[in-house]
Design an enzyme around this catalytic site. Sequence first.
Site, short mmCIF file in Angstrom:
data_model
loop_
_atom_site.label_atom_id
_atom_site.label_comp_id
_atom_site.label_asym_id
_atom_site.label_seq_id
_atom_site.Cartn_x
_atom_site.Cartn_y
_atom_site.Cartn_z
N ASP A 113 15.48 20.47 4.15
CA ASP A 113 15.07 21.55 4.78
C ASP A 113 13.80 21.29 5.47
O ASP A 113 12.98 22.19 5.54
CB ASP A 113 14.77 22.73 3.77
N LYS A 164 0.71 25.03 -8.25
CA LYS A 164 -0.27 25.89 -7.42
C LYS A 164 -1.42 26.47 -8.32
O LYS A 164 -1.30 26.70 -9.33
CB LYS A 164 0.59 27.08 -6.95
N ASP A 222 8.57 22.80 6.89
CA ASP A 222 9.46 23.18 5.97
C ASP A 222 10.16 24.46 6.37
O ASP A 222 9.53 25.29 6.46
CB ASP A 222 8.77 23.32 4.59
#
Length: 323
Positions: A113, A164, A222
């Site tokens: 992707d 993250k 992306d």
Amino acid sequence: MAVGILLVGGFGTRLKPLTSESPKPMLPVAGLPVTEHQILAAKRAGIKTLVLATSYLSEVFTPYFGDGSKWDMKILYALEKEPLGTGGAIRNAAGMLDFESLGDEPIVVFNGDVLSRHSIANQIEFHQAKNADATLHLIDVEDARAFGCVPTDDEGRVTAFLEKMDNPVTNSINAGCYVFHPSVLDLIPLGDVVSIERETFPALVESGRPVFGYKEQAYWLDVGTPAALFKGSRDLIEGDFHAMAGSSIDPSAVVTGKSSLGRNVTVSKGAVIDDCIIGDNVKIENGAHLSHCFVFRDTIIEAGLEKSRYYLSSSISEPINLP
Ligand code: GTP
């Protein structure tokens, strides 16, 4: 000669409803499936053999790509009955490759992707010069808080894979294109569900194996959400719109906003198409007005229909709002 594996088997849940009838890598961007853009990039890097790691809606890939001869490539298909995660998919697809004849030749893995214009050939060269087990393409983003980040030392060696966080230690993130020494893939258990990002890479780094980051700040996107897919398509289009072969647009119709029309699309009298992605074999009848809509292939848009931000398809009874 390096060989490639394309990861194309995910559910693409963030792209719903666009992925209700098509796997994410087969969604069109500027008229061609994301996977086809990647196949062309792999070919430019000298790759001649590719395995498509399929699972969700696996049956749509073979009719489109066949044996790959149309692209002067050899394309093979691996199937996971249940998705095995990115690492499990790579291990399963590697089973289609002849390791004896591969020797030390690298295996290049593409997240299905991602649109990227970085040099895959330079990434492979960097990987070989470093004698690495694995080399990830890294890209710097302005705000890395939404991503896991990948710090490296002065030599480019990856020191950690960090989840993250509010204050990322670096803006470098995993751009989703990896080069592996073939021996590394043996470390992934065959048939298990494994994440390459969350399990294999951190384990390699922790055990001291040479994992490197190849930094190249090229165009990169992306296309994992509807907004990103539309942006990716617009980014590749020069001028007002792009139409594939066999499409016809009535002189009184207006097609604008970097819309993308697939093969054999008809836009009839007085229709207006702005910032749309239209699949193959779609007929847009007189006076229809579509803005920021995704029209699935083989759909007829009735005369006079006016829609903004919708997913339209002949196989669903009601159009679905795009997020
Ligand atoms: P989301 O559900 O929206 O997160 O999308 P996704 O399912 O595609 O997952 P993600 O974006 O993390 O996947 C990155 C790439 O790996 C995509 O091209 C997926 O098609 C592919 N992928 C993810 N999981 C699997 C899997 O289990 N098997 C295979 N063959 N490919 C996978």
